[in-house]
Design a protein around this motif. Structure first.
Motif, PDB file in Angstrom:
ATOM      1  N   VAL A  50       0.820  -1.312  -0.148  1.00  0.00           N
ATOM      2  CA  VAL A  50       0.098  -0.115   0.083  1.00  0.00           C
ATOM      3  C   VAL A  50       0.997   1.441  -0.109  1.00  0.00           C
ATOM      4  O   VAL A  50       0.702   2.304  -0.822  1.00  0.00           O
ATOM      5  CB  VAL A  50      -0.928   0.115   1.167  1.00  0.00           C
ATOM      6  CG1 VAL A  50      -1.623   1.217   1.283  1.00  0.00           C
ATOM      7  CG2 VAL A  50      -1.997  -1.015   1.002  1.00  0.00           C
ATOM      8  N   LYS A  54       1.077   4.121  -2.657  1.00  0.00           N
ATOM      9  CA  LYS A  54       0.900   5.755  -2.712  1.00  0.00           C
ATOM     10  C   LYS A  54       2.237   6.387  -2.930  1.00  0.00           C
ATOM     11  O   LYS A  54       2.203   7.472  -3.441  1.00  0.00           O
ATOM     12  CB  LYS A  54       0.879   5.945  -1.008  1.00  0.00           C
ATOM     13  CG  LYS A  54      -0.679   5.540  -0.527  1.00  0.00           C
ATOM     14  CD  LYS A  54      -0.893   6.024   0.875  1.00  0.00           C
ATOM     15  CE  LYS A  54      -2.561   5.538   1.106  1.00  0.00           C
ATOM     16  NZ  LYS A  54      -2.938   6.333   2.228  1.00  0.00           N
ATOM     17  N   ASN A  77      -9.006  -9.304   0.169  1.00  0.00           N
ATOM     18  CA  ASN A  77     -10.430  -8.780   0.243  1.00  0.00           C
ATOM     19  C   ASN A  77     -10.772  -8.915   1.933  1.00  0.00           C
ATOM     20  O   ASN A  77     -11.335  -7.817   2.378  1.00  0.00           O
ATOM     21  CB  ASN A  77     -11.207  -9.850  -0.338  1.00  0.00           C
ATOM     22  CG  ASN A  77     -12.551  -9.254  -0.459  1.00  0.00           C
ATOM     23  OD1 ASN A  77     -12.877  -8.336  -0.298  1.00  0.00           O
ATOM     24  ND2 ASN A  77     -13.562 -10.193  -0.252  1.00  0.00           N
ATOM     25  N   LEU A  81      -8.766  -4.645   0.814  1.00  0.00           N
ATOM     26  CA  LEU A  81      -8.087  -4.242  -0.283  1.00  0.00           C
ATOM     27  C   LEU A  81      -8.251  -5.156  -1.500  1.00  0.00           C
ATOM     28  O   LEU A  81      -8.492  -6.198  -1.488  1.00  0.00           O
ATOM     29  CB  LEU A  81      -6.665  -3.832   0.089  1.00  0.00           C
ATOM     30  CG  LEU A  81      -6.285  -2.611   0.865  1.00  0.00           C
ATOM     31  CD1 LEU A  81      -5.015  -2.749   1.801  1.00  0.00           C
ATOM     32  CD2 LEU A  81      -6.784  -1.335   0.408  1.00  0.00           C
ATOM     33  N   SER A  82      -7.700  -4.449  -2.585  1.00  0.00           N
ATOM     34  CA  SER A  82      -7.440  -5.306  -3.972  1.00  0.00           C
ATOM     35  C   SER A  82      -6.193  -4.812  -4.740  1.00  0.00           C
ATOM     36  O   SER A  82      -5.728  -3.743  -4.116  1.00  0.00           O
ATOM     37  CB  SER A  82      -8.917  -4.804  -4.710  1.00  0.00           C
ATOM     38  OG  SER A  82      -8.845  -3.338  -5.264  1.00  0.00           O
ATOM     39  N   GLU A  84      -6.131  -3.430  -7.253  1.00  0.00           N
ATOM     40  CA  GLU A  84      -6.303  -2.139  -8.092  1.00  0.00           C
ATOM     41  C   GLU A  84      -6.428  -1.001  -7.091  1.00  0.00           C
ATOM     42  O   GLU A  84      -5.727   0.158  -7.411  1.00  0.00           O
ATOM     43  CB  GLU A  84      -7.844  -2.099  -8.695  1.00  0.00           C
ATOM     44  CG  GLU A  84      -7.796  -3.267  -9.802  1.00  0.00           C
ATOM     45  CD  GLU A  84      -7.962  -4.442  -9.320  1.00  0.00           C
ATOM     46  OE1 GLU A  84      -7.848  -5.209 -10.244  1.00  0.00           O
ATOM     47  OE2 GLU A  84      -8.391  -4.840  -8.241  1.00  0.00           O
ATOM     48  N   ALA A  85      -6.913  -1.376  -5.867  1.00  0.00           N
ATOM     49  CA  ALA A  85      -6.730  -0.027  -4.791  1.00  0.00           C
ATOM     50  C   ALA A  85      -5.256   0.141  -4.290  1.00  0.00           C
ATOM     51  O   ALA A  85      -4.886   1.185  -4.081  1.00  0.00           O
ATOM     52  CB  ALA A  85      -7.316  -0.519  -3.695  1.00  0.00           C
ATOM     53  N   GLU A  88      -3.643   2.051  -7.156  1.00  0.00           N
ATOM     54  CA  GLU A  88      -4.273   3.376  -7.293  1.00  0.00           C
ATOM     55  C   GLU A  88      -3.750   4.344  -5.937  1.00  0.00           C
ATOM     56  O   GLU A  88      -3.887   5.640  -5.885  1.00  0.00           O
ATOM     57  CB  GLU A  88      -5.631   3.426  -7.492  1.00  0.00           C
ATOM     58  CG  GLU A  88      -5.876   3.037  -8.663  1.00  0.00           C
ATOM     59  CD  GLU A  88      -7.557   2.669  -8.686  1.00  0.00           C
ATOM     60  OE1 GLU A  88      -8.404   2.938  -7.817  1.00  0.00           O
ATOM     61  OE2 GLU A  88      -7.726   2.109  -9.894  1.00  0.00           O
ATOM     62  N   ARG A  90      -4.875   3.755  -2.868  1.00  0.00           N
ATOM     63  CA  ARG A  90      -5.637   4.158  -1.782  1.00  0.00           C
ATOM     64  C   ARG A  90      -5.924   2.907  -0.891  1.00  0.00           C
ATOM     65  O   ARG A  90      -5.510   1.912  -1.240  1.00  0.00           O
ATOM     66  CB  ARG A  90      -6.988   4.381  -2.464  1.00  0.00           C
ATOM     67  CG  ARG A  90      -7.515   3.189  -3.394  1.00  0.00           C
ATOM     68  CD  ARG A  90      -8.852   3.867  -4.283  1.00  0.00           C
ATOM     69  NE  ARG A  90      -9.082   2.992  -5.448  1.00  0.00           N
ATOM     70  CZ  ARG A  90      -9.745   1.973  -5.432  1.00  0.00           C
ATOM     71  NH1 ARG A  90     -10.698   1.783  -4.349  1.00  0.00           N
ATOM     72  NH2 ARG A  90     -10.111   1.356  -6.450  1.00  0.00           N
ATOM     73  N   GLN A  91      -6.324   3.410   0.218  1.00  0.00           N
ATOM     74  CA  GLN A  91      -6.651   2.298   1.335  1.00  0.00           C
ATOM     75  C   GLN A  91      -8.182   2.031   1.545  1.00  0.00           C
ATOM     76  O   GLN A  91      -8.925   2.653   1.237  1.00  0.00           O
ATOM     77  CB  GLN A  91      -6.196   2.791   2.755  1.00  0.00           C
ATOM     78  CG  GLN A  91      -4.655   2.800   2.726  1.00  0.00           C
ATOM     79  CD  GLN A  91      -4.153   3.456   4.287  1.00  0.00           C
ATOM     80  OE1 GLN A  91      -4.887   4.054   4.931  1.00  0.00           O
ATOM     81  NE2 GLN A  91      -3.123   2.721   4.577  1.00  0.00           N
TER      82      GLN A  91
END
Length: 91
Positions: A50, A54, A77, A81-82, A84-85, A88, A90-91
């Motif tokens: 993550v 970021k 999951n 999270l995924s 894609e998240a 990107e 994002r959390q």
């Protein structure tokens, strides 16, 4: 384009520091993480991913997770999270 980063199969607390170091060594470039060998993804290594997402987004770079197994997707999951998240930032 650089070679994908291929992490250890068990990304648990003991692998967090080495995962962070491997990702930090590739700072300044787009990064692809090939998750095909990963069968376990713990919360601390997920946090490393993550943070890398970021950082990449802030620097105008990309982080991509590829070949994520259904087992690891389920673990992500459960933690909300995924791939894609993470990519990107994002959390």
């Amino acid at each position: 384009m650089s070679e994908p980063l291929i992490p250890e199969s068990r990304l648990n607390v003991t692998q967090a520091a080495s995962l962070h170091a491997a990702m930090k060594a590739r700072a300044g470039e787009d990064l692809t993480v090939d998750m095909r060998q990963v069968v376990q993804l713990g919360a601390l290594c997920l946090q490393v991913l993550v943070a890398a997402g970021k950082s990449a987004r802030t620097a105008g770079e990309t982080l991509q997770l590829i070949n994520v197994s259904d087992q690891v997707l389920a673990q992500m999951n459960v933690m909300g999270l995924s791939p894609e998240a993470i990519a990107e930032g994002r959390q």
